[in-house]
Design an enzyme around this catalytic site. Sequence first.
Site, PDB file in Angstrom:
ATOM      1  N   HIS A 177     -12.701   2.031  -7.078  1.00 48.14           N
ATOM      2  CA  HIS A 177     -12.564   2.524  -5.706  1.00 48.14           C
ATOM      3  C   HIS A 177     -13.744   3.410  -5.346  1.00 48.14           C
ATOM      4  O   HIS A 177     -14.287   4.106  -6.196  1.00 48.14           O
ATOM      5  CB  HIS A 177     -11.259   3.316  -5.564  1.00 48.14           C
ATOM      6  CG  HIS A 177     -10.750   3.373  -4.149  1.00 48.14           C
ATOM      7  ND1 HIS A 177     -11.281   2.632  -3.119  1.00 48.14           N
ATOM      8  CD2 HIS A 177      -9.741   4.098  -3.585  1.00 48.14           C
ATOM      9  CE1 HIS A 177     -10.633   2.893  -2.000  1.00 48.14           C
ATOM     10  NE2 HIS A 177      -9.692   3.783  -2.253  1.00 48.14           N
ATOM     11  N   ARG A 224      -6.763   1.270 -12.059  1.00 43.31           N
ATOM     12  CA  ARG A 224      -7.626   1.693 -10.956  1.00 43.31           C
ATOM     13  C   ARG A 224      -8.444   2.908 -11.388  1.00 43.31           C
ATOM     14  O   ARG A 224      -7.883   3.919 -11.824  1.00 43.31           O
ATOM     15  CB  ARG A 224      -6.759   2.020  -9.751  1.00 43.31           C
ATOM     16  CG  ARG A 224      -7.438   2.792  -8.648  1.00 43.31           C
ATOM     17  CD  ARG A 224      -6.590   2.711  -7.402  1.00 43.31           C
ATOM     18  NE  ARG A 224      -6.897   3.734  -6.432  1.00 43.31           N
ATOM     19  CZ  ARG A 224      -6.265   3.844  -5.275  1.00 43.31           C
ATOM     20  NH1 ARG A 224      -5.269   3.011  -4.984  1.00 43.31           N
ATOM     21  NH2 ARG A 224      -6.592   4.793  -4.420  1.00 43.31           N
ATOM     22  N   SER A 271       0.822  -1.215   0.000  1.00 43.08           N
ATOM     23  CA  SER A 271       0.000   0.000   0.000  1.00 43.08           C
ATOM     24  C   SER A 271       0.855   1.263   0.000  1.00 43.08           C
ATOM     25  O   SER A 271       1.776   1.420   0.822  1.00 43.08           O
ATOM     26  CB  SER A 271      -0.876  -0.023   1.260  1.00 43.08           C
ATOM     27  OG  SER A 271      -1.245   1.290   1.624  1.00 43.08           O
ATOM     28  N   GLY A 272       0.525   2.178  -0.881  1.00 39.01           N
ATOM     29  CA  GLY A 272       1.224   3.462  -0.906  1.00 39.01           C
ATOM     30  C   GLY A 272       1.004   4.233   0.380  1.00 39.01           C
ATOM     31  O   GLY A 272       1.940   4.832   0.933  1.00 39.01           O
ATOM     32  N   LEU A 273      -0.238   4.210   0.864  1.00 39.42           N
ATOM     33  CA  LEU A 273      -0.539   4.907   2.112  1.00 39.42           C
ATOM     34  C   LEU A 273       0.294   4.328   3.257  1.00 39.42           C
ATOM     35  O   LEU A 273       0.929   5.068   4.021  1.00 39.42           O
ATOM     36  CB  LEU A 273      -2.040   4.778   2.427  1.00 39.42           C
ATOM     37  CG  LEU A 273      -2.477   5.329   3.781  1.00 39.42           C
ATOM     38  CD1 LEU A 273      -2.267   6.834   3.862  1.00 39.42           C
ATOM     39  CD2 LEU A 273      -3.941   4.974   4.072  1.00 39.42           C
ATOM     40  N   ASP A 318       0.522   3.950  -7.449  1.00 43.95           N
ATOM     41  CA  ASP A 318       0.031   5.324  -7.597  1.00 43.95           C
ATOM     42  C   ASP A 318      -0.254   5.615  -9.082  1.00 43.95           C
ATOM     43  O   ASP A 318      -0.961   4.846  -9.715  1.00 43.95           O
ATOM     44  CB  ASP A 318       1.028   6.324  -6.981  1.00 43.95           C
ATOM     45  CG  ASP A 318       1.123   6.173  -5.473  1.00 43.95           C
ATOM     46  OD1 ASP A 318       0.203   5.558  -4.896  1.00 43.95           O
ATOM     47  OD2 ASP A 318       2.112   6.643  -4.872  1.00 43.95           O
ATOM     48  N   ASN A 337      -3.926  11.026  -1.538  1.00 43.97           N
ATOM     49  CA  ASN A 337      -4.695   9.851  -1.120  1.00 43.97           C
ATOM     50  C   ASN A 337      -6.171  10.050  -1.438  1.00 43.97           C
ATOM     51  O   ASN A 337      -6.706  11.149  -1.316  1.00 43.97           O
ATOM     52  CB  ASN A 337      -4.504   9.594   0.376  1.00 43.97           C
ATOM     53  CG  ASN A 337      -5.202   8.310   0.787  1.00 43.97           C
ATOM     54  OD1 ASN A 337      -6.368   8.332   1.152  1.00 43.97           O
ATOM     55  ND2 ASN A 337      -4.489   7.207   0.700  1.00 43.97           N
ATOM     56  N   SER A 338      -6.843   8.971  -1.826  1.00 45.73           N
ATOM     57  CA  SER A 338      -8.233   9.037  -2.300  1.00 45.73           C
ATOM     58  C   SER A 338      -9.219   9.511  -1.232  1.00 45.73           C
ATOM     59  O   SER A 338     -10.336   9.918  -1.562  1.00 45.73           O
ATOM     60  CB  SER A 338      -8.675   7.679  -2.814  1.00 45.73           C
ATOM     61  OG  SER A 338      -7.789   7.241  -3.807  1.00 45.73           O
ATOM     62  N   ASP A 368       1.240  10.484   1.772  1.00 47.02           N
ATOM     63  CA  ASP A 368       0.911   9.619   0.632  1.00 47.02           C
ATOM     64  C   ASP A 368       0.755  10.499  -0.608  1.00 47.02           C
ATOM     65  O   ASP A 368      -0.287  10.519  -1.255  1.00 47.02           O
ATOM     66  CB  ASP A 368      -0.387   8.851   0.962  1.00 47.02           C
ATOM     67  CG  ASP A 368      -0.733   7.812  -0.099  1.00 47.02           C
ATOM     68  OD1 ASP A 368       0.140   7.501  -0.935  1.00 47.02           O
ATOM     69  OD2 ASP A 368      -1.878   7.324  -0.081  1.00 47.02           O
ATOM     70  N   LYS A 402       0.170  12.370  -6.833  1.00 53.91           N
ATOM     71  CA  LYS A 402      -1.207  12.077  -6.436  1.00 53.91           C
ATOM     72  C   LYS A 402      -1.460  12.449  -4.979  1.00 53.91           C
ATOM     73  O   LYS A 402      -0.509  12.730  -4.224  1.00 53.91           O
ATOM     74  CB  LYS A 402      -1.538  10.598  -6.676  1.00 53.91           C
ATOM     75  CG  LYS A 402      -0.580   9.563  -6.098  1.00 53.91           C
ATOM     76  CD  LYS A 402      -0.514   9.419  -4.580  1.00 53.91           C
ATOM     77  CE  LYS A 402      -1.802   9.059  -3.922  1.00 53.91           C
ATOM     78  NZ  LYS A 402      -2.014   7.597  -3.884  1.00 53.91           N
ATOM     79  N   GLU A 451      -3.340   4.196 -10.868  1.00 53.33           N
ATOM     80  CA  GLU A 451      -4.625   4.889 -10.754  1.00 53.33           C
ATOM     81  C   GLU A 451      -4.670   6.073 -11.714  1.00 53.33           C
ATOM     82  O   GLU A 451      -3.632   6.692 -11.995  1.00 53.33           O
ATOM     83  CB  GLU A 451      -4.869   5.329  -9.308  1.00 53.33           C
ATOM     84  CG  GLU A 451      -3.865   6.309  -8.749  1.00 53.33           C
ATOM     85  CD  GLU A 451      -3.894   6.391  -7.219  1.00 53.33           C
ATOM     86  OE1 GLU A 451      -3.624   5.355  -6.566  1.00 53.33           O
ATOM     87  OE2 GLU A 451      -4.163   7.478  -6.688  1.00 53.33           O
ATOM     88  N   ASP A 477       0.878  -1.038  -5.054  1.00 57.91           N
ATOM     89  CA  ASP A 477       0.071   0.159  -5.275  1.00 57.91           C
ATOM     90  C   ASP A 477       1.016   1.174  -5.927  1.00 57.91           C
ATOM     91  O   ASP A 477       1.760   1.874  -5.242  1.00 57.91           O
ATOM     92  CB  ASP A 477      -0.444   0.640  -3.917  1.00 57.91           C
ATOM     93  CG  ASP A 477      -1.101   2.003  -4.002  1.00 57.91           C
ATOM     94  OD1 ASP A 477      -1.308   2.509  -5.118  1.00 57.91           O
ATOM     95  OD2 ASP A 477      -1.397   2.565  -2.920  1.00 57.91           O
TER      96      ASP A 477
HETATM   97  C1  SPV Z   1      -3.431   2.572  -0.523  1.00 59.84           C
HETATM   98  O1  SPV Z   1      -3.556   1.659   0.256  1.00 59.84           O
HETATM   99  O2  SPV Z   1      -2.452   3.305  -0.553  1.00 59.84           O
HETATM  100  C2  SPV Z   1      -4.472   2.831  -1.493  1.00 59.84           C
HETATM  101  C3  SPV Z   1      -5.841   2.554  -1.138  1.00 59.84           C
HETATM  102  O3  SPV Z   1      -4.179   3.346  -2.538  1.00 59.84           O
HETATM  103  S1  SPV Z   1      -6.504   3.987  -0.517  1.00 59.84           S
HETATM  104  O4  SPV Z   1      -5.686   4.454   0.569  1.00 59.84           O
HETATM  105  O5  SPV Z   1      -7.830   3.634  -0.143  1.00 59.84           O
HETATM  106  O6  SPV Z   1      -6.504   4.970  -1.614  1.00 59.84           O
HETATM  107 MG    MG Z   2      -2.440   4.293  -2.503  1.00 65.56          MG
END
Ligand code: SPV
Ligand code: MG
Length: 536
Positions: free
Chosen positions: A187, A156, A43-45, A84, A119-120, A55, A117, A111, A82
């Site tokens: 997502h 994504r 996971s990027g986060l 990005d 975070n979503s 992130d 980017k 994505e 992930d």
């Molecule tokens: C991550 O886990 O970094 C994701 C999912 O991209 S989210 O944080 O929901 O965007």
């Molecule tokens: Mg991410």
Amino acid sequence: MLSKASLLRGMLRSSELEFLMEAHDGLSAKIAEEAGFRGLWASGLAMSAALGVRDSNEASWTQILEVLEFMSDATRVPILLDGDTGYGNFNNARRLVRKLHQRGIAGVCIEDKLFPKSNSFLDEAKQPLADIDEFCGKIKAMQDSKHDTAFVVLARVEAFIAGWGLAEALRRAEAYRVAGADAVLIHSKKSTSLEIDAFMQEWAGRLPVVIVPTKYYSTPTDKFRDLGVSMVIWANHAIRASIAAMQSTTRRIFLDQSLANVESQIATIAEVFRLQGDDELQAAEKRYLPAAELRVNAIILAAAQGVRFGELTEAQPKALLKVNGKSILQTQVDHFRGIGVKDITVVRGFRKDLIEGDAFTTIDNDAFAETTELYSLHRALDAVRGTTLISYGDLVFKPYILNELLHDPNSVTIIADADFAGADSAADGAYHEWVVTDQPYSRRASYGFVQLRAVEERIREGCSGEFIGLLKVNEVGAGIVKQHLEALVLEPDFATMRMRHLLARILTTDTVAVKFIRGSWMDINSIVDLQRAEGF
Ligand code: SPV
Ligand code: MG
């Protein structure tokens, strides 16, 4: 064996609902694998949080690559990165794919947003979407640069996240399918799965669909099965669990200024070692490292005055008689130190004040006049531990014999001289110990293992050598010697018993090995011996 990429591809295509667990470093990857997960979400986060940055592509893509390498090395299950937005345009994204192959990563998800980017789950206004055609070119470039055709490229769709509706989500997903994506990740940040439900209905299985139900966590997992979702990502729960645990533990320690209240709440050090695979390293060290340094002790039995030397030993013990300008004792100490033995104990008796030095420790046998070397050995019983070399204090020998003894694997091993013609205790008045062995000396016997049958004071038929007063015990042998000496000391005539009594006693329960030499030693019993030893 299937590649990690093939495993991930198989999971996407399987008819079962599959799960990826978030991991952000080698440790969390290993923990997720041990929990049973068949695949991991890098996971990027979570990776950025673990690195202490946002992130927002603050960690460079090569820094992320380093983290991935640790995760991949620590586990066998496939890892989906992930990725990005692909860290740039099509060119950056295809180079990423090649580098991921090199690190054993199974696939990457990109994505359709802009670099850098956000975070979503952050502000909707911060989620500008990528141009569809530009994003499709990126997907194509990534697919075209694959070395392993099984490597997975996931597209994504962030249309719901950016506030666009179902139609935009479908339009994008379809474009990415046509561009060659292996699956789509749709997502949503809604607290229910309504957007996902709607998408799945319209999508109708055109490609496998992956979801991330972080915000709609209360939706029963069976619902996803019913919808035909292919894979669920539990996207950030390892990092969030560790944050909560680290916060409460560090706060507790700070407030208490003590560890007492946290020790039982946290993983043991042993568990840390286990997760690090310390067992494997220890086994490898046994295979590949030279054996650890032998810990060897030596005991020199040097209590006797040596009355046969007349005035030479009136004022000094015979161990201090000089041969070639150096005392017998010092020569022995030098031999022992020469093979790396630092722990040397000298049992002293007569004129003990003369036996002092930094190179050895001393133990006293004040009954030296009425006792023998065996009594002295009993005085030094605590020094008989682990591998121990024991020698009489009137012995001159060549140092190679010590190496022979050290490399001998038997529990108790004595050195016997096979060249013993002529010298009998009765004949020369000196005390000798003759060995009877299970086979006579021969060149072959000098290489193999010969077993002691008896030790005699008088030569008799079957004697094959003379015990020179030098022996070795290993850890097991030390236990054997202790056990028998502790029994012998209770006997009324112990004071006059000799080493042969101990050896005979050992033979009642254990074996004693004999190593033959031919010459290379002298015991100094008389002035004649002393003269002969000059030039030895
Ligand atoms: C991550 O886990 O970094 C994701 C999912 O991209 S989210 O944080 O929901 O965007
Ligand atoms: Mg991410």
